[in-house]
Design a protein around this motif. Structure first.
Motif, PDB file in Angstrom:
ATOM      1  N   GLU A 139       0.830  -1.200   0.000  1.00 20.54           N
ATOM      2  CA  GLU A 139       0.000   0.000   0.000  1.00 20.54           C
ATOM      3  C   GLU A 139       0.868   1.255   0.000  1.00 20.54           C
ATOM      4  N   ASN A 140       1.891   1.279   0.849  1.00 16.34           N
ATOM      5  CA  ASN A 140       2.778   2.455   0.926  1.00 16.34           C
ATOM      6  C   ASN A 140       3.522   2.698  -0.378  1.00 16.34           C
ATOM      7  N   GLU A 142       2.296   1.986  -3.259  1.00 19.90           N
ATOM      8  CA  GLU A 142       1.258   2.142  -4.272  1.00 19.90           C
ATOM      9  C   GLU A 142       1.307   1.045  -5.333  1.00 19.90           C
ATOM     10  N   ASP A 144      -0.790  -1.279  -6.266  1.00 14.61           N
ATOM     11  CA  ASP A 144      -2.194  -1.643  -6.117  1.00 14.61           C
ATOM     12  C   ASP A 144      -2.535  -3.007  -6.707  1.00 14.61           C
TER      13      ASP A 144
END
Length: 152
Positions: A139-140, A142, A144
């Protein structure tokens, strides 16, 4: 024996561990078990250390569902990972040696090979929070597509 274990470790960490454990069965020196616990702790195998010390393996067994899931999606997830970015967020579940090996793998063989090594390290991790830390790192960074695979 030590050289045999170290050379085997390059091919298979599991086989090397099995050789070590097999040899430990024949130890009869006083204090060998405490020495084993001490070296596990010093080597940052804290989850395994605690499980053996308390003779309670439930926390380690609970990690199996995450391992099985990660093994299933490994071919897909490794295509979407960026190991050099993820490592900055994964120190809570990877040892410094593993991080160095993953960085070396990425520089020598590329991102996918390093991602495979990262996944292999996570599958061997005894840290109870490795799966959560992986999701946070994705998540950090990105990433996805990789995160979506983990959240299925």
């Amino acid at each position: 024996l030590v050289e045999n274990i170290l050379s085997t470790e390059e091919k298979s960490v599991t086989t090397a561990a099995q050789i070590l454990l097999d040899r430990m069965c024949y130890l009869d020196e006083v204090g060998w078990f405490q020495a084993f616990l001490d070296i596990l702790y010093a080597s940052e195998y804290t989850g395994l250390h605690d499980a053996i010390k308390d003779w309670n393996f439930q926390e380690l067994e609970d990690l199996n569902k995450h391992r099985i899931f990660l093994e299933r999606i490994e071919p897909s997830i490794t295509k979407h990972m960026k190991p050099s970015e993820l490592l900055a967020h994964m120190s809570g579940c990877l040892k410094p040696r593993e991080c160095e090996e993953i960085k070396a793998e990425e520089s020598q063989r590329g991102r996918i090979a390093a991602s495979e090594k990262l996944v292999a390290s996570l599958l061997r991790s005894d840290r109870p929070n490795w799966f959560k830390l992986l999701k946070i790192a994705l998540e950090n960074c990105e990433l996805d597509e990789a995160l979506e695979l983990l959240e299925m």
